[in-house]
Design a protein around this motif. Structure first.
Motif, PDB file in Angstrom:
ATOM      1  N   PHE A 219      25.161 -24.358 -92.336  1.00  0.00           N
ATOM      2  CA  PHE A 219      25.619 -23.452 -91.283  1.00  0.00           C
ATOM      3  C   PHE A 219      25.018 -23.408 -90.330  1.00  0.00           C
ATOM      4  CE2 PHE A 219      26.809 -21.179 -95.426  1.00  0.00           C
ATOM      5  CZ  PHE A 219      28.385 -21.053 -95.148  1.00  0.00           C
ATOM      6  N   LEU A 220      25.780 -23.820 -88.906  1.00  0.00           N
ATOM      7  CA  LEU A 220      25.574 -23.762 -87.602  1.00  0.00           C
ATOM      8  C   LEU A 220      24.927 -22.411 -86.805  1.00  0.00           C
ATOM      9  CD1 LEU A 220      27.834 -26.164 -85.983  1.00  0.00           C
ATOM     10  CD2 LEU A 220      25.666 -26.903 -87.178  1.00  0.00           C
ATOM     11  N   HIS A 221      25.559 -21.409 -87.665  1.00  0.00           N
ATOM     12  CA  HIS A 221      25.204 -19.987 -87.288  1.00  0.00           C
ATOM     13  C   HIS A 221      25.473 -19.167 -88.360  1.00  0.00           C
ATOM     14  CE1 HIS A 221      25.740 -21.165 -82.974  1.00  0.00           C
ATOM     15  NE2 HIS A 221      26.829 -21.832 -83.379  1.00  0.00           N
ATOM     16  N   PHE A 222      24.895 -17.912 -88.641  1.00  0.00           N
ATOM     17  CA  PHE A 222      25.026 -17.074 -89.673  1.00  0.00           C
ATOM     18  C   PHE A 222      26.532 -16.575 -89.853  1.00  0.00           C
ATOM     19  CE2 PHE A 222      24.927 -13.222 -92.059  1.00  0.00           C
ATOM     20  CZ  PHE A 222      24.031 -13.541 -93.187  1.00  0.00           C
ATOM     21  N   PRO A 223      26.991 -16.914 -90.975  1.00  0.00           N
ATOM     22  CA  PRO A 223      28.605 -16.964 -91.087  1.00  0.00           C
ATOM     23  C   PRO A 223      29.098 -15.305 -90.909  1.00  0.00           C
ATOM     24  CG  PRO A 223      27.528 -17.188 -93.105  1.00  0.00           C
ATOM     25  CD  PRO A 223      26.442 -17.313 -92.141  1.00  0.00           C
ATOM     26  N   LYS A 224      30.053 -15.196 -90.255  1.00  0.00           N
ATOM     27  CA  LYS A 224      31.065 -13.978 -90.260  1.00  0.00           C
ATOM     28  C   LYS A 224      31.658 -13.723 -91.550  1.00  0.00           C
ATOM     29  CE  LYS A 224      34.362 -11.461 -87.593  1.00  0.00           C
ATOM     30  NZ  LYS A 224      35.254 -11.633 -86.616  1.00  0.00           N
ATOM     31  N   VAL A 225      31.662 -12.718 -92.014  1.00  0.00           N
ATOM     32  CA  VAL A 225      32.207 -12.257 -93.180  1.00  0.00           C
ATOM     33  C   VAL A 225      33.572 -11.279 -93.177  1.00  0.00           C
ATOM     34  CG1 VAL A 225      32.235 -11.790 -95.620  1.00  0.00           C
ATOM     35  CG2 VAL A 225      30.344 -12.962 -94.842  1.00  0.00           C
ATOM     36  N   GLU A 226      34.861 -11.725 -93.376  1.00  0.00           N
ATOM     37  CA  GLU A 226      36.004 -10.638 -93.375  1.00  0.00           C
ATOM     38  C   GLU A 226      36.643 -10.577 -94.256  1.00  0.00           C
ATOM     39  OE1 GLU A 226      39.224 -12.752 -90.780  1.00  0.00           O
ATOM     40  OE2 GLU A 226      37.084 -13.387 -89.794  1.00  0.00           O
ATOM     41  N   ILE A 227      37.505  -9.544 -94.520  1.00  0.00           N
ATOM     42  CA  ILE A 227      38.373  -9.465 -95.656  1.00  0.00           C
ATOM     43  C   ILE A 227      39.792  -9.826 -95.016  1.00  0.00           C
ATOM     44  CG2 ILE A 227      39.314  -7.822 -97.351  1.00  0.00           C
ATOM     45  CD1 ILE A 227      36.651  -6.372 -97.326  1.00  0.00           C
ATOM     46  N   GLY A 228      40.424 -10.656 -95.994  1.00  0.00           N
ATOM     47  CA  GLY A 228      41.888 -10.947 -95.773  1.00  0.00           C
ATOM     48  C   GLY A 228      42.713  -9.922 -95.620  1.00  0.00           C
ATOM     49  N   PRO A 229      43.951 -10.075 -95.437  1.00  0.00           N
ATOM     50  CA  PRO A 229      45.044  -8.934 -95.653  1.00  0.00           C
ATOM     51  C   PRO A 229      45.523  -8.806 -97.081  1.00  0.00           C
ATOM     52  CG  PRO A 229      45.770 -10.703 -93.955  1.00  0.00           C
ATOM     53  CD  PRO A 229      44.504 -11.133 -94.754  1.00  0.00           C
ATOM     54  N   VAL A 230      45.996  -7.650 -97.210  1.00  0.00           N
ATOM     55  CA  VAL A 230      46.308  -7.330 -98.588  1.00  0.00           C
ATOM     56  C   VAL A 230      47.304  -8.300 -99.046  1.00  0.00           C
ATOM     57  CG1 VAL A 230      47.237  -5.519-100.234  1.00  0.00           C
ATOM     58  CG2 VAL A 230      45.636  -4.955 -98.496  1.00  0.00           C
ATOM     59  N   ASN A 231      47.611  -8.681-100.425  1.00  0.00           N
ATOM     60  CA  ASN A 231      48.564  -9.798-100.759  1.00  0.00           C
ATOM     61  C   ASN A 231      48.715 -10.908 -99.989  1.00  0.00           C
ATOM     62  OD1 ASN A 231      49.568  -7.983-102.781  1.00  0.00           O
ATOM     63  ND2 ASN A 231      50.467  -6.762-101.275  1.00  0.00           N
ATOM     64  N   LEU A 232      47.671 -11.546 -99.585  1.00  0.00           N
ATOM     65  CA  LEU A 232      47.495 -12.627 -98.617  1.00  0.00           C
ATOM     66  C   LEU A 232      48.147 -13.755 -99.447  1.00  0.00           C
ATOM     67  CD1 LEU A 232      46.236 -14.315 -96.444  1.00  0.00           C
ATOM     68  CD2 LEU A 232      44.210 -14.295 -97.509  1.00  0.00           C
ATOM     69  N   LEU A 233      47.854 -14.273-100.600  1.00  0.00           N
ATOM     70  CA  LEU A 233      48.269 -15.367-101.049  1.00  0.00           C
ATOM     71  C   LEU A 233      49.912 -15.357-101.190  1.00  0.00           C
ATOM     72  CD1 LEU A 233      47.787 -18.068-102.368  1.00  0.00           C
ATOM     73  CD2 LEU A 233      47.397 -17.142-104.465  1.00  0.00           C
TER      74      LEU A 233
END
Length: 727
Positions: A219-233
């Motif tokens: 990892f070049l930087h500490f990763p940002k973690v986010e939650i995808g939209p509901v029913n993404l797939l």
């Protein structure tokens, strides 16, 4: 392609199926309704058809404008494992062909899950995606590494208790770019994982030391973690279909508005009204469907049914009867039959007859629904693993458990056992005869000398002999003729001190007399010594006796333990280290030093062993565990108890360290849950079960499957089976 034409989409993986209805309106892909996630066995076409039918039925039931004929054109969203080198693998292709044939579907194409997700973010964000997509499943997680909008690597990893370690394991398998993108998108492939679970796992990923040198992750930087939209797939699959059919780059997702449980419209019907009456503008009021009720108090044990419970069941039954036309239509539509309801021009006898037929069918179906359906609800909870060591004393002098000082009652059980054993001897012994002969002792002194019996003579090679009898030797005498003094001399018999041919000395050997001056006294043998012989034999040694005794005692100890166990009652456990032996009879067949090839022993011992009730230790451990948490119950399904003996005390009590490991589970009442679910809809069950403490997921199955499209659990408590486990 017609404007506002309706299409189907589905996402299929090895465990579950999810469906959606979508269309293209004003150049945008619009997801009209998303179906419920349903599980399938991952192998058979029958189960795949059943699961897709259930999901499609729940999706179609959410829209009012799909037309009289269900959509047939479908976009297939497939797990990456279904596809190899851009083609669906043969065994999966055969399943999909049978699915399309049996459900009268027209597949427009397929897209893999990883490609759909990468396309979604690249399209909706207006720039190629650089990130890591993490799909959180119940038993596994899916990882997709995307660089510049292209899928570089993808794979699955079994899910453990630590999501960060699972993600690290998956990334280490990838052969991707030199640096990993500092963006992690966490999403739920299906509604089986709720938002609270995603938020919890997001914190796990944020707290992990991704850039620690020991992690070996570039990892070049500490990763940002986010939650995808509901029913993404599912949304991504619909967008992929829109992009292919209409070159659209936008998608509109339906907002999930909270509705009353009975307010969801079903295809071709208006809730609470007869469809034929609605079409001719009838204003006649119909019986309202029952509202959801809070869990009620348990019914009394008497056989009579309380008025409140009877009222609730009657309301549920009437609701089912008047809502049956909607369900019948959904089931017939799902089966592929073309259903048409003619619009009557004027009220008349035919209309009344049609309504009567529908009411009769509804009544029959409602009664069937009241008595026939069976449901199983499997609730899986998150256990709290615990380990504890306890210092416990087993005392044969007490009669009850003392929780405060952790003393458990025990008792001594006696067994008398006998046995015999034979071993080969290992002792060695030298035997033979001693050499004998005659010697002449010379006296150089002026006085007579008497040498007693046993006087030791030392010959060549330090070989020693002893006089057989006393010998008197005369003094030295002057010899006037020769002018030389003559020594006094005398003969006597001598025998070697040790056996063996070494003492067979040649004639003329010179001897000194031990303890006497050799210049004054000496001896010679006029003839050679003879008769000395030796040989080695096998004899019984003390070591043989001790080893035989120890070995037989150990065998009798094992035998005594088995005899003690035979005398134990159910639930008792023997402390094997406490078994003591007392020899009551010992008989060797050979003495020590006796020449023999083998040695035998007969032994009888009295054994005493300490036993205790294992339940006492389990109860003590359970109370210790329960003192650590409230509203919890202890599960012995995964529990283990072992112990090690620290000391056997002089009073025959035993001090030990007990090691206990087990699980604490939330204290959920299966009977209360059953009452709360009786007659409720699947949506209510989902929300209710999801609100219970420490519930990770659950599975609901209704049989016969014919009743599943009604979306409601049985109205009889005895027809619902609730199980709670941590597996």
């Amino acid at each position: 392609m017609e404007e506002n034409e309706f299409f189907l989409a589905t996402a299929i993986d090895e465990e579950a199926v999810e469906a959606a209805v979508w269309s293209i309106e004003e150049g945008k892909a619009r997801a009209l309704a998303l179906g419920e996630t349903t599980e399938w066995d991952g192998k058979t076409a029958d189960d795949l058809v059943r699961s897709l039918e259930l999901s499609l039925s729940s999706a179609i039931g959410k829209i009012e404008k799909a037309g009289e004929k269900p959509p047939e054109k479908i976009i297939l969203g497939l797990a990456d494992s279904f596809v190899e080198q851009g083609k669906i693998i043969p065994e999966r292709l055969a399943l999909l062909k049978e699915l399309s044939l049996r459900m009268s579907l027209k597949p427009l194409g397929f897209v893999t899950a990883s490609e759909a997700l990468a396309h979604f973010y690249t399209t909706t964000e207006g720039a190629p995606l650089n990130g890591i997509l993490v799909g959180l499943g119940l038993t596994k997680i899916s990882l997709v590494l995307v660089s510049l909008g292209k899928v570089v690597s993808q794979g699955n990893v079994g899910r453990s208790d630590n999501l960060a370690l699972d993600v690290e394991e998956g990334l280490l398998r990838f052969q991707g770019p030199e640096g990993l993108p500092a963006r992690i998108i966490l999403y739920a492939p299906s509604e089986r994982i709720n938002q609270a679970d995603l938020e919890s796992q997001k914190q796990v990923l944020l707290s992990y030391p991704w850039q620690d040198p020991e992690r070996r992750l570039p990892f070049l930087h500490f990763p940002k973690v986010e939650i995808g939209p509901v029913n993404l797939l599912m949304t991504a699959v619909c967008l992929a279909g829109g992009a292919e059919l209409a070159k659209t780059t936008e998608i509109v997702v339906p907002e999930e508005k909270p509705v009353a449980e009975e307010a969801r419209p079903t295809l071709g019907f208006i809730r609470g009204k007869d469809i034929l009456q609605a079409e001719v503008g009838s204003e006649e009021e119909t019986l309202p469907l029952p509202a959801e009720e809070v869990a009620e108090e348990p019914a009394p044990k008497a056989k009579t049914v309380p008025l409140k419970e009877t009222s609730r069941r009657l309301k549920a039954l009437l609701g089912m009867v008047f809502g049956i036309p909607r369900a019948i239509f959904a089931i017939l539509t799902k089966s592929g039959l073309a259903v048409r309801f003619p619009k009557p021009r004027l009220p008349g006898p035919s209309l009344g007859f049609g309504i009567l037929i529908l009411l009769i069918l509804g009544l029959v179906f409602g009664l069937g629904f009241f008595f026939l359906p069976q449901a199983t609800v499997e609730i899986f909870v998150l256990p709290e693993d615990l380990q504890k060591e306890l210092a416990v004393k087993l005392d044969p002098n007490v009669s009850h458990v003392d929780e405060k000082v952790k003393v458990l009652p025990a008792k001594e059980v006696e067994a008398i056992v006998s046995g015999e054993k034979t071993i080969s001897t290992t002792g060695k012994k030298l035997v033979g005869d001693k050499a004998k002969g005659e010697i002449v002792i010379y006296n150089r002194t002026e006085a007579r000398k008497l040498f007693p019996k046993g006087t030791v003579l030392v010959g060549p090679g330090a070989v020693k002999f002893s006089l057989d009898d006393e010998v008197s030797v005369a003094s030295r005498q002057a010899d006037l003729a020769s002018g030389v003094d003559r020594w006094g001399e005398a003969k006597g018999g001598a025998t070697a001190l040790d056996i063996g041919p070494t003492a067979n000395l040649a004639a003329g050997s010179q001897f000194s007399l031990e303890s006497y001056t050799s210049s004054l006294y000496l001896a010679k043998n006029p003839a050679a010594f003879s008769g000395g012989t030796s040989r080695q034999i096998q004899v019984v040694s003390e070591k043989d006796r001790e080893g035989l005794r120890d070995g037989l005692e150990e065998e009798l100890r094992q035998k005594a333990q088995e005899e003690v166990k035979k005398k134990m009652t159910a639930g008792e456990k023997l402390v094997e280290e406490s078994v003591s032996l007392k020899v009551t009879q010992e008989e060797f067949n050979r003495r020590a030093g006796e020449e023999a090839q083998d040695l035998g022993l007969k032994l009888t011992v009295s054994a005493l062993g300490l036993v205790f009730q294992e339940r006492d230790l389990r109860d003590l451990g359970e109370k210790v565990f329960l003192s650590l948490g409230k509203n919890l119950v202890f599960s012995w399904d995964e529990a283990k108890i072992d112990f090690k003996i620290d000391k056997v005390n002089a009073d025959r009590s035993v001090s030990l360290t007990a090691r206990l490991s087990g699980q604490l589970l939330p204290n959920l009442d299966a009977k209360e849950i059953t009452r709360n679910l009786t007659g409720k809809s699947f949506e209510f069950a989902k929300n209710y079960l999801g609100s219970l403490p420490k519930v990770s997921h659950f599975k609901t199955k209704v049989a016969p499957a014919f009743f599943a499209p009604l979306g409601r659990l049985p109205t009889r408590e005895e027809n619902i089976k609730v199980t709670i486990s941590s597996k």
